[in-house]
Design a protein around this motif. Structure first.
Motif, PDB file in Angstrom:
ATOM      1  N   ALA A 174     -95.074  -4.174  15.199  1.00 43.25           N
ATOM      2  CA  ALA A 174     -93.512  -4.058  14.980  1.00 43.25           C
ATOM      3  C   ALA A 174     -93.124  -4.380  13.860  1.00 43.25           C
ATOM      4  O   ALA A 174     -92.926  -4.700  12.863  1.00 43.25           O
ATOM      5  N   SER A 175     -91.703  -3.969  13.564  1.00 41.62           N
ATOM      6  CA  SER A 175     -90.793  -3.998  12.201  1.00 41.62           C
ATOM      7  C   SER A 175     -90.039  -5.301  12.157  1.00 41.62           C
ATOM      8  O   SER A 175     -89.847  -5.856  13.283  1.00 41.62           O
ATOM      9  N   GLY A 176     -90.272  -6.076  11.089  1.00 37.13           N
ATOM     10  CA  GLY A 176     -89.820  -7.387  10.906  1.00 37.13           C
ATOM     11  C   GLY A 176     -88.864  -7.099   9.634  1.00 37.13           C
ATOM     12  O   GLY A 176     -88.972  -6.669   8.816  1.00 37.13           O
ATOM     13  N   LEU A 177     -88.052  -8.353   8.971  1.00 37.08           N
ATOM     14  CA  LEU A 177     -88.108  -8.970   7.809  1.00 37.08           C
ATOM     15  C   LEU A 177     -88.939 -10.057   6.986  1.00 37.08           C
ATOM     16  O   LEU A 177     -88.931 -11.252   7.638  1.00 37.08           O
ATOM     17  N   TRP A 178     -89.270  -9.692   6.069  1.00 40.89           N
ATOM     18  CA  TRP A 178     -90.209 -10.668   5.156  1.00 40.89           C
ATOM     19  C   TRP A 178     -89.772 -11.321   3.777  1.00 40.89           C
ATOM     20  O   TRP A 178     -89.234 -10.328   2.746  1.00 40.89           O
ATOM     21  N   ARG A 179     -89.983 -12.331   3.759  1.00 40.88           N
ATOM     22  CA  ARG A 179     -89.698 -13.027   2.249  1.00 40.88           C
ATOM     23  C   ARG A 179     -91.303 -13.569   1.812  1.00 40.88           C
ATOM     24  O   ARG A 179     -91.508 -15.110   2.410  1.00 40.88           O
ATOM     25  N   ALA A 180     -91.111 -13.388   0.313  1.00 44.61           N
ATOM     26  CA  ALA A 180     -92.255 -14.247  -0.111  1.00 44.61           C
ATOM     27  C   ALA A 180     -91.698 -15.937  -0.205  1.00 44.61           C
ATOM     28  O   ALA A 180     -93.309 -16.117  -0.399  1.00 44.61           O
ATOM     29  N   LEU A 214    -104.020 -16.287  12.598  1.00 45.95           N
ATOM     30  CA  LEU A 214    -102.726 -16.650  13.950  1.00 45.95           C
ATOM     31  C   LEU A 214    -102.517 -18.314  14.011  1.00 45.95           C
ATOM     32  O   LEU A 214    -102.027 -19.032  15.330  1.00 45.95           O
ATOM     33  N   ALA A 215    -103.407 -19.219  13.606  1.00 47.20           N
ATOM     34  CA  ALA A 215    -104.382 -20.225  13.864  1.00 47.20           C
ATOM     35  C   ALA A 215    -103.844 -20.872  12.604  1.00 47.20           C
ATOM     36  O   ALA A 215    -103.445 -22.288  13.528  1.00 47.20           O
ATOM     37  N   ALA A 216    -102.920 -20.607  12.203  1.00 45.69           N
ATOM     38  CA  ALA A 216    -102.148 -21.561  11.305  1.00 45.69           C
ATOM     39  C   ALA A 216    -100.433 -20.693  10.684  1.00 45.69           C
ATOM     40  O   ALA A 216    -100.087 -20.847   9.815  1.00 45.69           O
ATOM     41  N   LEU A 217    -100.373 -20.709  11.835  1.00 50.01           N
ATOM     42  CA  LEU A 217     -98.779 -19.592  12.050  1.00 50.01           C
ATOM     43  C   LEU A 217     -97.802 -20.769  12.975  1.00 50.01           C
ATOM     44  O   LEU A 217     -98.348 -21.242  14.305  1.00 50.01           O
ATOM     45  N   GLU A 218     -96.956 -20.802  12.585  1.00 52.37           N
ATOM     46  CA  GLU A 218     -95.517 -21.646  12.912  1.00 52.37           C
ATOM     47  C   GLU A 218     -94.761 -21.129  13.048  1.00 52.37           C
ATOM     48  O   GLU A 218     -93.826 -20.490  12.308  1.00 52.37           O
ATOM     49  N   GLY A 232     -97.835 -25.023   6.374  1.00 54.11           N
ATOM     50  CA  GLY A 232     -97.576 -25.578   5.747  1.00 54.11           C
ATOM     51  C   GLY A 232     -96.829 -24.751   4.386  1.00 54.11           C
ATOM     52  O   GLY A 232     -96.580 -25.383   3.141  1.00 54.11           O
ATOM     53  N   ASP A 233     -96.244 -23.508   4.764  1.00 57.36           N
ATOM     54  CA  ASP A 233     -95.240 -22.971   3.720  1.00 57.36           C
ATOM     55  C   ASP A 233     -94.252 -22.752   4.195  1.00 57.36           C
ATOM     56  O   ASP A 233     -94.168 -21.099   4.496  1.00 57.36           O
ATOM     57  N   PRO A 234     -93.330 -23.266   5.153  1.00 57.09           N
ATOM     58  CA  PRO A 234     -91.830 -22.807   5.227  1.00 57.09           C
ATOM     59  C   PRO A 234     -91.213 -21.750   4.090  1.00 57.09           C
ATOM     60  O   PRO A 234     -90.329 -21.213   4.889  1.00 57.09           O
ATOM     61  N   GLY A 235     -91.522 -21.910   3.345  1.00 59.79           N
ATOM     62  CA  GLY A 235     -90.996 -21.222   2.303  1.00 59.79           C
ATOM     63  C   GLY A 235     -91.265 -19.491   2.703  1.00 59.79           C
ATOM     64  O   GLY A 235     -90.199 -18.627   2.237  1.00 59.79           O
ATOM     65  N   GLU A 236     -92.496 -19.061   2.844  1.00 58.48           N
ATOM     66  CA  GLU A 236     -92.244 -17.674   3.474  1.00 58.48           C
ATOM     67  C   GLU A 236     -92.655 -17.155   4.237  1.00 58.48           C
ATOM     68  O   GLU A 236     -92.410 -18.014   5.802  1.00 58.48           O
ATOM     69  N   THR A 237     -91.322 -16.544   4.832  1.00 59.86           N
ATOM     70  CA  THR A 237     -91.161 -16.329   6.558  1.00 59.86           C
ATOM     71  C   THR A 237     -91.517 -14.713   6.985  1.00 59.86           C
ATOM     72  O   THR A 237     -91.264 -13.903   6.214  1.00 59.86           O
TER      73      THR A 237
END
Length: 339
Positions: A12-18, A51-55, A70-75
């Protein structure tokens, strides 16, 4: 992971921010074997997320925003149009969560198990411990008081203790000779089958023991046997064991027993059979008291068959040099109930 196979290579397509402050980029999200692969539009891999570390940052809202644990800055944003991808991620995430070890649950189980063990130990150990402690701290004066209260209830059934004025001195002489206490013996006109004992040291005798035999060694033998039963198990302990936990607690904290408890124990004293005593213990007690065992043995069984051990082991077969009573006192004692 077998449960994840049906979703392999779902895209699927999405928007990613590092990182925070960086511009979002349109990407392709691929669902692989327990992981998300994020690539740019030229199919170059940018990152992999387990997937086990996906929030999910905004459960129930759209667009759905995910980030690594643990890394909410990368979305990663997935719009509502990516229905199949969203359902797959949520379902697989639930599967993984169910399979994940639950330390908190384990701690809870261990805590509850420990509490159950402690409660069981308290339930099993505390009544016995309280009983033993109560028996050890109750003073002699309170034991005597309890014995007197029991005797007053027993005499409602047996009748008042026999107390002929001339015979009473003979009974006191026997009590002193056998037990070292002039007031330890009480003769009853009925009630008790042969003998019984009370807290405080009192021993009860049925009148038949002094009226139906020609030898004072017979009732003396029954007294020694009953005293031995009292020594083998504290009569107060016997009472509290039958009465239960709350009676021990009441006696310990308030110094008293309920009338119902005393009534029940008095009934048990009158109806319970006498405990058997090994011959060896009886012989030892009779030896210490300088008393023959043969008269007592034949009083129990005139044939002698069931008491042969006591007859053969008589420590004084030719008679003891320490008589239980003088002939005159024995004659007086036999009339204590007016017989």
């Amino acid at each position: 992971m077998t449960a994840l196979l049906q979703y392999e290579r779902l895209e699927a397509s999405g928007l990613w921010r590092a990182a925070p402050g960086e511009q979002r980029r349109e990407v392709i999200v691929s669902l692989g074997d327990a992981s998300l692969t994020i690539t740019d539009m030229q199919d170059r891999a940018l990152t992999h997320w387990s997937l086990a570390a996906l929030e999910r940052a905004n459960p129930g809202e759209t667009p759905a925003i995910y980030h690594p644990d643990g890394d909410p800055g990368e979305t990663l944003e997935l719009s509502a149009d990516a229905t199949e991808m969203l359902e797959a991620i949520e379902r697989l995430h639930r599967v993984i969560e169910r399979r994940r070890p639950k330390p908190g649950r384990l701690r809870l189980i261990l805590t509850l198990s420990a509490a159950a063990v402690i409660a069981a130990l308290a339930f099993l150990w505390m009544p016995g411990a309280l009983l033993r402690h109560t028996v050890s701290v109750i003073p002699d004066v309170k034991r005597t008081e309890i014995g007197e209260a029991l005797l007053s209830r027993i005499t409602r059934v047996s009748g008042q203790p026999c107390s002929d004025r001339y015979a009473q001195s003979a009974l006191e002489a026997m009590s002193q000779r056998l037990l070292g206490n002039r007031e330890a013996l009480v003769v009853l006109p009925g009630g008790v089958q042969e003998t019984a004992h009370l807290p405080g040291g009192t021993i009860l005798m049925n009148r038949a023991l002094v009226e139906d035999f020609e030898d004072a060694d017979v009732p003396a033998g029954y007294v020694i046997a009953e005293a031995l039963r009292a020594d083998r198990r504290d009569p107060l302990e016997t009472l509290l064991q039958s009465a239960g936990f709350w009676s021990s607690l009441r006696l310990l904290t308030r110094g008293e027993l309920t009338p119902e408890t005393l009534d029940a124990q008095a009934e048990r004293i009158l109806t319970a059979p006498s405990a058997d005593i090994p011959d060896a213990e009886l012989v030892a007690a009779f030896t210490k008291a300088k008393l023959r065992t043969t008269p007592y043995a034949f009083a129990r069984d005139v044939s002698g068959e069931s008491v042969l051990g006591l007859i053969e082991a008589d420590p004084y077969p030719d008679g003891s040099d320490s008589a239980v009573l003088s002939d005159s006192n024995w004659i007086r004692l036999q009339t204590i109930c007016g017989g």
